[in-house]
Design a protein around this motif. Structure first.
Motif, PDB file in Angstrom:
ATOM      1  N   ARG A   1      56.638  37.257 -18.438  1.00 56.94           N
ATOM      2  CA  ARG A   1      56.275  36.861 -17.078  1.00 56.94           C
ATOM      3  C   ARG A   1      54.814  37.189 -16.838  1.00 56.94           C
ATOM      4  O   ARG A   1      54.411  38.348 -16.930  1.00 56.94           O
ATOM      5  N   CYS A   2      54.027  36.172 -16.548  1.00 57.18           N
ATOM      6  CA  CYS A   2      52.599  36.360 -16.312  1.00 57.18           C
ATOM      7  C   CYS A   2      52.319  36.383 -14.819  1.00 57.18           C
ATOM      8  O   CYS A   2      52.494  35.365 -14.139  1.00 57.18           O
ATOM      9  N   GLU A   3      51.923  37.530 -14.338  1.00 57.89           N
ATOM     10  CA  GLU A   3      51.586  37.651 -12.924  1.00 57.89           C
ATOM     11  C   GLU A   3      50.258  36.951 -12.617  1.00 57.89           C
ATOM     12  O   GLU A   3      50.080  36.346 -11.567  1.00 57.89           O
ATOM     13  N   LYS A   4      49.315  37.063 -13.553  1.00 61.63           N
ATOM     14  CA  LYS A   4      48.005  36.443 -13.365  1.00 61.63           C
ATOM     15  C   LYS A   4      47.612  35.704 -14.641  1.00 61.63           C
ATOM     16  O   LYS A   4      48.186  35.934 -15.705  1.00 61.63           O
ATOM     17  N   ASN A   5      46.631  34.818 -14.518  1.00 62.57           N
ATOM     18  CA  ASN A   5      46.203  34.032 -15.674  1.00 62.57           C
ATOM     19  C   ASN A   5      44.685  33.876 -15.669  1.00 62.57           C
ATOM     20  O   ASN A   5      43.988  34.554 -14.907  1.00 62.57           O
ATOM     21  N   LEU A   6      44.209  32.973 -16.526  1.00 62.52           N
ATOM     22  CA  LEU A   6      42.759  32.828 -16.699  1.00 62.52           C
ATOM     23  C   LEU A   6      42.044  32.445 -15.410  1.00 62.52           C
ATOM     24  O   LEU A   6      40.902  32.833 -15.185  1.00 62.52           O
ATOM     25  N   LEU A   7      42.712  31.708 -14.547  1.00 65.15           N
ATOM     26  CA  LEU A   7      42.099  31.319 -13.286  1.00 65.15           C
ATOM     27  C   LEU A   7      41.735  32.550 -12.450  1.00 65.15           C
ATOM     28  O   LEU A   7      40.668  32.591 -11.823  1.00 65.15           O
ATOM     29  N   HIS A   8      42.595  33.578 -12.463  1.00 64.05           N
ATOM     30  CA  HIS A   8      42.306  34.812 -11.733  1.00 64.05           C
ATOM     31  C   HIS A   8      41.067  35.519 -12.316  1.00 64.05           C
ATOM     32  O   HIS A   8      40.280  36.118 -11.581  1.00 64.05           O
ATOM     33  N   VAL A   9      40.901  35.420 -13.632  1.00 62.03           N
ATOM     34  CA  VAL A   9      39.734  36.021 -14.283  1.00 62.03           C
ATOM     35  C   VAL A   9      38.470  35.293 -13.849  1.00 62.03           C
ATOM     36  O   VAL A   9      37.467  35.914 -13.485  1.00 62.03           O
ATOM     37  N   LEU A  10      38.527  33.958 -13.850  1.00 67.33           N
ATOM     38  CA  LEU A  10      37.353  33.165 -13.493  1.00 67.33           C
ATOM     39  C   LEU A  10      36.984  33.334 -12.025  1.00 67.33           C
ATOM     40  O   LEU A  10      35.818  33.207 -11.646  1.00 67.33           O
ATOM     41  N   LYS A  11      37.988  33.638 -11.200  1.00 72.56           N
ATOM     42  CA  LYS A  11      37.736  33.878  -9.776  1.00 72.56           C
ATOM     43  C   LYS A  11      37.358  35.340  -9.515  1.00 72.56           C
ATOM     44  O   LYS A  11      37.232  35.749  -8.369  1.00 72.56           O
ATOM     45  N   ASN A  12      37.243  36.118 -10.588  1.00 70.43           N
ATOM     46  CA  ASN A  12      36.901  37.538 -10.493  1.00 70.43           C
ATOM     47  C   ASN A  12      37.981  38.349  -9.759  1.00 70.43           C
ATOM     48  O   ASN A  12      37.685  39.338  -9.094  1.00 70.43           O
ATOM     49  N   GLN A  13      39.233  37.912  -9.918  1.00 67.72           N
ATOM     50  CA  GLN A  13      40.362  38.614  -9.307  1.00 67.72           C
ATOM     51  C   GLN A  13      41.114  39.465 -10.326  1.00 67.72           C
ATOM     52  O   GLN A  13      42.061  40.165  -9.981  1.00 67.72           O
ATOM     53  N   ALA A  14      40.692  39.393 -11.586  1.00 66.13           N
ATOM     54  CA  ALA A  14      41.323  40.190 -12.639  1.00 66.13           C
ATOM     55  C   ALA A  14      40.393  40.230 -13.848  1.00 66.13           C
ATOM     56  O   ALA A  14      39.513  39.374 -13.998  1.00 66.13           O
ATOM     57  N   LYS A  15      40.583  41.239 -14.693  1.00 67.00           N
ATOM     58  CA  LYS A  15      39.877  41.318 -15.962  1.00 67.00           C
ATOM     59  C   LYS A  15      40.716  40.620 -17.027  1.00 67.00           C
ATOM     60  O   LYS A  15      41.943  40.521 -16.912  1.00 67.00           O
ATOM     61  N   LEU A  16      40.057  40.175 -18.084  1.00 69.55           N
ATOM     62  CA  LEU A  16      40.768  39.457 -19.132  1.00 69.55           C
ATOM     63  C   LEU A  16      41.883  40.313 -19.725  1.00 69.55           C
ATOM     64  O   LEU A  16      42.988  39.828 -19.966  1.00 69.55           O
ATOM     65  N   ARG A  17      41.613  41.602 -19.918  1.00 70.18           N
ATOM     66  CA  ARG A  17      42.624  42.474 -20.518  1.00 70.18           C
ATOM     67  C   ARG A  17      43.845  42.636 -19.609  1.00 70.18           C
ATOM     68  O   ARG A  17      44.922  42.982 -20.060  1.00 70.18           O
ATOM     69  N   ASP A  18      43.677  42.363 -18.294  1.00 67.84           N
ATOM     70  CA  ASP A  18      44.791  42.487 -17.362  1.00 67.84           C
ATOM     71  C   ASP A  18      45.783  41.338 -17.489  1.00 67.84           C
ATOM     72  O   ASP A  18      46.948  41.471 -17.112  1.00 67.84           O
TER      73      ASP A  18
ATOM     74  N   ARG B   1      53.428  43.373 -31.414  1.00 69.39           N
ATOM     75  CA  ARG B   1      52.188  44.056 -31.777  1.00 69.39           C
ATOM     76  C   ARG B   1      51.339  43.099 -32.628  1.00 69.39           C
ATOM     77  O   ARG B   1      51.806  42.569 -33.636  1.00 69.39           O
ATOM     78  N   ASN B   2      50.107  42.851 -32.191  1.00 70.16           N
ATOM     79  CA  ASN B   2      49.167  41.934 -32.846  1.00 70.16           C
ATOM     80  C   ASN B   2      49.480  40.451 -32.629  1.00 70.16           C
ATOM     81  O   ASN B   2      48.960  39.590 -33.349  1.00 70.16           O
ATOM     82  N   LEU B   3      50.313  40.148 -31.615  1.00 72.91           N
ATOM     83  CA  LEU B   3      50.548  38.760 -31.208  1.00 72.91           C
ATOM     84  C   LEU B   3      50.417  38.716 -29.688  1.00 72.91           C
ATOM     85  O   LEU B   3      51.185  39.382 -28.980  1.00 72.91           O
ATOM     86  N   TYR B   4      49.443  37.937 -29.192  1.00 67.66           N
ATOM     87  CA  TYR B   4      49.100  37.987 -27.776  1.00 67.66           C
ATOM     88  C   TYR B   4      49.021  36.591 -27.159  1.00 67.66           C
ATOM     89  O   TYR B   4      48.477  35.660 -27.762  1.00 67.66           O
ATOM     90  N   LEU B   5      49.549  36.473 -25.946  1.00 65.27           N
ATOM     91  CA  LEU B   5      49.452  35.228 -25.184  1.00 65.27           C
ATOM     92  C   LEU B   5      48.311  35.345 -24.184  1.00 65.27           C
ATOM     93  O   LEU B   5      48.223  36.321 -23.427  1.00 65.27           O
ATOM     94  N   ILE B   6      47.428  34.339 -24.192  1.00 60.65           N
ATOM     95  CA  ILE B   6      46.352  34.250 -23.207  1.00 60.65           C
ATOM     96  C   ILE B   6      46.761  33.142 -22.247  1.00 60.65           C
ATOM     97  O   ILE B   6      46.654  31.958 -22.574  1.00 60.65           O
ATOM     98  N   PRO B   7      47.303  33.497 -21.080  1.00 59.80           N
ATOM     99  CA  PRO B   7      47.886  32.484 -20.195  1.00 59.80           C
ATOM    100  C   PRO B   7      46.847  31.651 -19.461  1.00 59.80           C
ATOM    101  O   PRO B   7      45.864  32.171 -18.935  1.00 59.80           O
ATOM    102  N   GLY B   8      47.069  30.339 -19.459  1.00 59.20           N
ATOM    103  CA  GLY B   8      46.222  29.428 -18.707  1.00 59.20           C
ATOM    104  C   GLY B   8      46.772  29.260 -17.309  1.00 59.20           C
ATOM    105  O   GLY B   8      47.492  30.122 -16.801  1.00 59.20           O
ATOM    106  N   ASP B   9      46.462  28.132 -16.686  1.00 55.29           N
ATOM    107  CA  ASP B   9      46.915  27.883 -15.324  1.00 55.29           C
ATOM    108  C   ASP B   9      47.334  26.431 -15.202  1.00 55.29           C
ATOM    109  O   ASP B   9      46.799  25.569 -15.898  1.00 55.29           O
ATOM    110  N   SER B  10      48.285  26.150 -14.331  1.00 54.39           N
ATOM    111  CA  SER B  10      48.776  24.788 -14.159  1.00 54.39           C
ATOM    112  C   SER B  10      47.879  23.938 -13.276  1.00 54.39           C
ATOM    113  O   SER B  10      48.130  22.767 -13.087  1.00 54.39           O
TER     114      SER B  10
END
Length: 285
Positions: free
Chosen positions: A71-88, A95-104
């Motif tokens: 469950r992704c609470e935030k995604n890349l759009l929040h990062v671009l809007k300066n509402q979250a850091k990428l690591r958040d 371990r060593n497999l990561y999802l970088i969530p986009g936005d709809s």
């Protein structure tokens, strides 16, 4: 959240190689199994021992979080809007497999500034040790997909044994050839190896006759089975749940072949950091 933080700490401790390989997965039309393939390929590369990120760049239909059961609470759009850091926003699948969530939403790449670029590069340094980033783009040959094709290391175009899908795949290959000397094709939902080869050879013949200096390679095929249909409908990862099934073996063969081919094509001098990649993507818009 505790597990997420712990897994990201493990990634932070890993020495940075800055030699990530970016692979764009695309298709001429929707409904050809692109996201299912992307998710299972990423998981299989991880099973083979690689550090993998999967970037959900299917603008308008970002759904890899559902497929991976997170469950992704935030995604890349929040990062671009300066509402979250990428690591958040990064979601550890394993371990060593990561999802970088986009936005709809379609405005995800409209938020940018030079300060944001530099901040993003710095903030994404913890991803520099990834071996692969699989990019699941939207279908079609729109501006977003073109930008990912231009800036990734390799492109895989997926089609199925349907005349319209094959025509659209060829159009995508023709477009991708403006940016890539080598393009991989995957034939999905095929009856057998012979049918897959027939489709590939047909597209290859047309491409060689009409596109200058094209190197089109078949990276493999996925045979049509009820198992893939089941996991596509129920949003699951079949290479994880059914590791000894025929489709899982086909994905493994593709993953091994892809890793081997990319091993031979490493440009050490190039800056391969994830942040630099994002800067090139965002800088286009």
């Amino acid at each position: 959240m505790k597990n997420q933080a712990a897994n990201l700490e493990l990634l932070l401790e890993t020495p940075k190689t800055s030699n990530t390989k970016f692979i764009t997965i695309t298709s001429g039309k929707g409904g050809v199994g692109k996201s299912t393939f992307s998710a299972n390929l990423a998981y299989k590369l991880w099973q083979l021992g690689f550090k993998v990120g999967i970037f959900d760049a299917d603008i308008g239909l970002a759904n890899l979080d559902i497929m991976f059961g997170v469950r992704c609470e935030k995604n890349l759009l929040h990062v671009l809007k300066n509402q979250a850091k990428l690591r958040d926003i990064i979601m550890p699948i394993e371990r060593n497999l990561y999802l970088i969530p986009g936005d709809s939403g379609t405005d995800i790449f409209r938020y940018k500034s030079e300060f944001m670029f530099e901040s993003l590069i710095e903030d994404s340094a913890f991803l520099d040790s990834l071996d692969f980033v699989i990019i699941d783009t939207g279908a079609g040959i729109g501006e977003y997909t073109q930008t990912f094709l231009k800036n990734s290391d390799e492109a895989i175009v997926i089609t199925i044994p349907d005349p319209a899908a094959i025509t659209d795949a060829y159009a995508t290959i023709k477009l991708a050839a403006n940016f890539k000397e080598r393009i991989f094709m995957l034939i999905n939902m095929t009856k057998n190896h012979s049918e897959a080869q027939m489709i590939f050879q047909k597209v290859q013949k047309i491409a060689q006759a009409n596109i200058h200096n094209i190197q089109l390679e078949c990276i493999g095929e996925l045979t049509k089975t009820t198992l893939i249909n089941h996991y596509s409908k129920n949003r699951g990862i079949f290479v994880k749940e059914e590791p000894n099934s025929a489709p899982s073996m086909e994905i493994e063969e593709i993953a091994r072949k892809l890793a081997k081919k990319m091993e031979r094509n490493v440009l050490v001098q190039e800056d391969k950091r994830f942040g630099k990649f994002l800067k090139k993507i965002l800088g286009h818009f």
